[in-house]
Design a protein around this motif. Structure first.
Motif, PDB file in Angstrom:
ATOM      1  N   GLY A   1      44.983  -3.606  50.399  1.00  0.00           N
ATOM      2  CA  GLY A   1      44.237  -2.435  50.557  1.00  0.00           C
ATOM      3  C   GLY A   1      44.712  -1.771  51.609  1.00  0.00           C
ATOM      4  N   ALA A   2      45.455  -2.291  52.608  1.00  0.00           N
ATOM      5  CA  ALA A   2      46.266  -1.405  53.675  1.00  0.00           C
ATOM      6  C   ALA A   2      47.412  -0.912  52.941  1.00  0.00           C
ATOM      7  CB  ALA A   2      46.829  -2.540  54.794  1.00  0.00           C
ATOM      8  N   HIS A   3      48.017  -1.285  52.238  1.00  0.00           N
ATOM      9  CA  HIS A   3      49.173  -0.870  51.348  1.00  0.00           C
ATOM     10  C   HIS A   3      48.927   0.277  50.404  1.00  0.00           C
ATOM     11  CE1 HIS A   3      52.751  -0.417  48.973  1.00  0.00           C
ATOM     12  NE2 HIS A   3      52.191  -0.543  47.765  1.00  0.00           N
ATOM     13  N   MET A   4      47.521   0.117  49.840  1.00  0.00           N
ATOM     14  CA  MET A   4      47.075   1.270  48.705  1.00  0.00           C
ATOM     15  C   MET A   4      46.775   2.634  49.746  1.00  0.00           C
ATOM     16  SD  MET A   4      47.852   0.414  45.771  1.00  0.00           S
ATOM     17  CE  MET A   4      46.902   1.803  44.803  1.00  0.00           C
ATOM     18  N   ALA A   5      45.964   2.033  50.710  1.00  0.00           N
ATOM     19  CA  ALA A   5      45.512   3.309  51.557  1.00  0.00           C
ATOM     20  C   ALA A   5      46.837   4.012  52.069  1.00  0.00           C
ATOM     21  CB  ALA A   5      44.715   2.677  52.659  1.00  0.00           C
ATOM     22  N   ALA A   6      47.526   3.119  52.676  1.00  0.00           N
ATOM     23  CA  ALA A   6      48.750   4.141  53.303  1.00  0.00           C
ATOM     24  C   ALA A   6      49.540   4.745  52.417  1.00  0.00           C
ATOM     25  CB  ALA A   6      49.732   2.979  54.223  1.00  0.00           C
TER      26      ALA A   6
ATOM     27  N   GLY B   1      37.565   7.617  59.014  1.00  0.00           N
ATOM     28  CA  GLY B   1      36.821   7.467  60.268  1.00  0.00           C
ATOM     29  C   GLY B   1      37.379   6.956  61.550  1.00  0.00           C
ATOM     30  N   GLY B   2      38.730   6.717  61.409  1.00  0.00           N
ATOM     31  CA  GLY B   2      39.332   6.109  62.512  1.00  0.00           C
ATOM     32  C   GLY B   2      39.322   4.749  62.883  1.00  0.00           C
ATOM     33  N   ALA B   3      38.623   3.939  61.984  1.00  0.00           N
ATOM     34  CA  ALA B   3      38.263   2.492  62.113  1.00  0.00           C
ATOM     35  C   ALA B   3      39.549   1.678  61.893  1.00  0.00           C
ATOM     36  CB  ALA B   3      37.299   1.887  61.082  1.00  0.00           C
ATOM     37  N   TYR B   4      39.180   0.540  62.167  1.00  0.00           N
ATOM     38  CA  TYR B   4      40.364  -0.770  61.498  1.00  0.00           C
ATOM     39  C   TYR B   4      40.368  -0.845  60.256  1.00  0.00           C
ATOM     40  CZ  TYR B   4      40.296  -2.383  66.437  1.00  0.00           C
ATOM     41  OH  TYR B   4      40.211  -2.514  67.922  1.00  0.00           O
ATOM     42  N   GLY B   5      41.303  -1.263  59.715  1.00  0.00           N
ATOM     43  CA  GLY B   5      41.439  -1.604  58.247  1.00  0.00           C
ATOM     44  C   GLY B   5      42.011  -0.488  57.542  1.00  0.00           C
ATOM     45  N   VAL B   6      41.142  -0.129  56.465  1.00  0.00           N
ATOM     46  CA  VAL B   6      41.544   1.003  55.445  1.00  0.00           C
ATOM     47  C   VAL B   6      41.760   2.320  56.148  1.00  0.00           C
ATOM     48  CG1 VAL B   6      40.741   2.422  53.382  1.00  0.00           C
ATOM     49  CG2 VAL B   6      40.776   0.137  53.263  1.00  0.00           C
ATOM     50  N   ASP B   7      40.764   2.537  57.033  1.00  0.00           N
ATOM     51  CA  ASP B   7      40.653   3.824  57.644  1.00  0.00           C
ATOM     52  C   ASP B   7      42.026   4.136  58.529  1.00  0.00           C
ATOM     53  OD1 ASP B   7      38.255   4.086  56.939  1.00  0.00           O
ATOM     54  OD2 ASP B   7      37.432   4.777  58.603  1.00  0.00           O
ATOM     55  N   GLY B   8      42.409   3.186  59.284  1.00  0.00           N
ATOM     56  CA  GLY B   8      43.507   3.065  60.252  1.00  0.00           C
ATOM     57  C   GLY B   8      44.896   3.267  59.271  1.00  0.00           C
ATOM     58  N   ALA B   9      44.880   2.595  58.229  1.00  0.00           N
ATOM     59  CA  ALA B   9      45.991   2.665  57.177  1.00  0.00           C
ATOM     60  C   ALA B   9      46.108   4.043  56.734  1.00  0.00           C
ATOM     61  CB  ALA B   9      45.912   1.549  56.189  1.00  0.00           C
ATOM     62  N   ALA B  10      45.203   4.498  56.480  1.00  0.00           N
ATOM     63  CA  ALA B  10      45.274   5.934  55.736  1.00  0.00           C
ATOM     64  C   ALA B  10      45.635   6.970  56.674  1.00  0.00           C
ATOM     65  CB  ALA B  10      43.805   6.320  55.297  1.00  0.00           C
ATOM     66  N   HIS B  11      44.993   6.800  57.974  1.00  0.00           N
ATOM     67  CA  HIS B  11      45.569   7.832  58.892  1.00  0.00           C
ATOM     68  C   HIS B  11      47.138   7.670  59.247  1.00  0.00           C
ATOM     69  CE1 HIS B  11      41.969   9.410  60.040  1.00  0.00           C
ATOM     70  NE2 HIS B  11      41.323   8.255  60.465  1.00  0.00           N
ATOM     71  N   ARG B  12      47.483   6.349  59.322  1.00  0.00           N
ATOM     72  CA  ARG B  12      48.938   6.124  59.627  1.00  0.00           C
ATOM     73  C   ARG B  12      49.923   6.544  58.369  1.00  0.00           C
ATOM     74  NH1 ARG B  12      46.660   1.251  62.013  1.00  0.00           N
ATOM     75  NH2 ARG B  12      46.648   1.478  64.003  1.00  0.00           N
ATOM     76  N   GLY B  13      49.447   6.352  57.394  1.00  0.00           N
ATOM     77  CA  GLY B  13      50.334   6.793  56.191  1.00  0.00           C
ATOM     78  C   GLY B  13      50.391   8.334  56.358  1.00  0.00           C
TER      79      GLY B  13
ATOM     80  N   VAL C   1      39.134   2.521  48.835  1.00  0.00           N
ATOM     81  CA  VAL C   1      40.331   1.618  48.551  1.00  0.00           C
ATOM     82  C   VAL C   1      39.623   0.347  48.331  1.00  0.00           C
ATOM     83  CG1 VAL C   1      42.498   0.632  48.988  1.00  0.00           C
ATOM     84  CG2 VAL C   1      41.696   3.145  49.569  1.00  0.00           C
ATOM     85  N   GLU C   2      39.182  -0.289  49.283  1.00  0.00           N
ATOM     86  CA  GLU C   2      38.273  -1.582  49.231  1.00  0.00           C
ATOM     87  C   GLU C   2      37.109  -1.550  49.641  1.00  0.00           C
ATOM     88  OE1 GLU C   2      41.628  -5.225  49.154  1.00  0.00           O
ATOM     89  OE2 GLU C   2      41.208  -4.399  51.059  1.00  0.00           O
ATOM     90  N   ALA C   3      36.000  -2.350  49.319  1.00  0.00           N
ATOM     91  CA  ALA C   3      34.746  -2.112  49.628  1.00  0.00           C
ATOM     92  C   ALA C   3      34.037  -3.347  49.193  1.00  0.00           C
ATOM     93  CB  ALA C   3      34.099  -0.799  49.609  1.00  0.00           C
ATOM     94  N   ALA C   4      33.335  -4.180  49.984  1.00  0.00           N
ATOM     95  CA  ALA C   4      32.196  -5.147  49.728  1.00  0.00           C
ATOM     96  C   ALA C   4      30.944  -4.571  49.318  1.00  0.00           C
ATOM     97  CB  ALA C   4      32.019  -6.141  50.653  1.00  0.00           C
TER      98      ALA C   4
END
Length: 417
Positions: free
Chosen positions: A167-172, A188-200, A269-272
């Protein structure tokens, strides 16, 4: 109407006088005079942003019907009571209103490099109006770019906080490629997918914006303080809540409607099944925005929510080109997906039929081959000589047989003999 000698904005000032300053919407953080605050609307919305919780549709209706100044005046003075709330709720709002000092909020905002953007202003993104009475009263914005301009070409990338490496790889990867194509990546600036997207997006030197569920001067989560500061330097940090406000579970959920409305489409990207990112996706669906999902392993609980979206109205994507094909302009099409072109793919259809009619383990005479290819024997012989020149067949007495090269080509194409 206000009493004689009192302006529309005076009732908002904490000391009974008029706080005549507010931040300019040009990102410079400068003050401008109160006469540009048409009818006190700006100060009234700063005031109400502290009194009313985000997404309060009852208060939104009050503002639509009476205007922000009149609603603010009634709350500040304790009446007459507006419709749609209980006496207890009205008393609570009025008690809260008596503690609000919009001038102090603006001073704190200015010291943090934050400006307040409200409906009707030059920087207000008109697509937020699609939220109706749930539209934000205003937005606190940290960062230099123009919010309205950035929102025109923006895509939300959201997903699980406790995401997998996949998930982190795909988001970034998605965010970086979108940023390289000139799109603003919103999350949203959160941990996980959000943070990976911002960093990407940041890593690609592109544009990104974080929509927070707290005051933009007080980043949350604390572990992302440096990341959010970096977003503010290179992009935008946005929130409905005034300076110093903390997040709550309900504020996170309500924040998601802003992400959905602000952007052209939401990529999950990923969601339960119970992920907050699904709230964003469903808000996007209601608003007529594109709802997009990145598939994961069928056995992954963290992709179960995405797969449920894909079974409904969401569109499956695997890379940024496919996202842009959905949210972009006419003609921005993703490339066709196809396997490698094999030499036998370049043969004419008649020659391919003759080649396919040859047995894989023995030679065959022209008559047998012609029947298998549904053509005449003379045509089959002509095609066989053509195929021999290309190295696909060889002659064995009166028969013809596939060469080793042809057998490899058949196996590579997924054929069976």
């Amino acid at each position: 109407m206000p009493p004689d000698g009192e302006s529309d904005a005076d009732f908002l000032a904490p000391d009974g006088g008029s706080d005549a300053r507010f931040l300019a919407p040009d990102g410079e953080g400068t003050h401008v005079s109160a006469h540009r605050d048409a009818g006190g609307e700006f100060h009234a919305r700063v005031f109400l942003a502290r009194v009313v919780e985000p997404g309060d549709e009852v208060a939104g209706r009050w503002i639509r019907e009476l205007g922000a100044v009149e609603v603010g005046r009634r709350l500040r003075r304790g009446g007459p009571q507006l419709t749609g709330v209980t006496d207890k709720r009205w008393a609570g709002l009025c008690a809260r209103a008596r503690q609000v000092e919009p001038g102090r909020d603006l001073a704190v905002a200015e010291s943090a490099g934050v400006r307040f953007v409200c409906p009707g202003g030059a920087e207000w993104p008109a697509q937020l109006d699609d939220l109706g009475d749930a539209r934000p009263i205003g937005l606190w914005v940290r960062g230099r770019p123009n919010l309205r301009v950035w929102a025109l070409d923006s895509v939300a990338v959201v997903g699980a906080r406790a995401c997998t490496e996949y998930g982190a790889h795909m988001a970034a990867t998605l965010a970086a490629a979108l940023a390289e194509r000139g799109w603003v990546v919103v999350s949203g600036g959160a941990y996980g997918v959000d943070g990976a997207a911002h960093r990407g997006a940041l890593g690609a030197g592109g544009a990104t914006a974080a929509v927070l569920a707290c005051g933009v001067d007080r980043p949350y989560p604390r572990g992302h303080a440096q990341l959010i500061d970096r977003i503010a330097e290179q992009g935008l940090v946005i929130g409905e809540l005034p300076p110093g406000e903390h997040p709550t579970p309900s504020r996170f959920i309500l924040r998601n409607r802003v992400i959905a409305a602000l952007t052209r489409g939401t990529v999950v990207v990923e969601a339960a099944y119970r992920s907050g990112s699904l709230v964003t996706a469903r808000a996007a669906q209601r608003l007529g925005r594109h709802t997009i999902g990145v598939p994961g392993p069928a056995t992954s609980a963290l992709s179960a929510g995405v797969h449920e979206l894909l079974r409904a109205e969401a569109v499956l994507v695997t890379d940024a080109a496919e996202v842009v094909e959905l949210v972009g302009g006419m003609g921005e099409l993703a490339p066709d997906r196809r396997g490698p072109v094999l030499p036998r793919d370049l043969l004419e259809p008649a020659a391919r039929r003759v080649l396919a009619a040859l047995p894989g383990n023995r030679s065959a005479e022209p008559g047998e081959i012609a029947r298998g290819a549904q053509t005449t024997e003379d045509d089959a012989i002509a095609r066989l000589y053509e195929l021999r020149a290309l190295g696909y067949v060889e002659r064995h007495g009166d028969g013809w047989k596939l060469t080793r090269q042809a057998m490899i080509s058949v196996r590579d194409a997924g054929g069976r003999r």
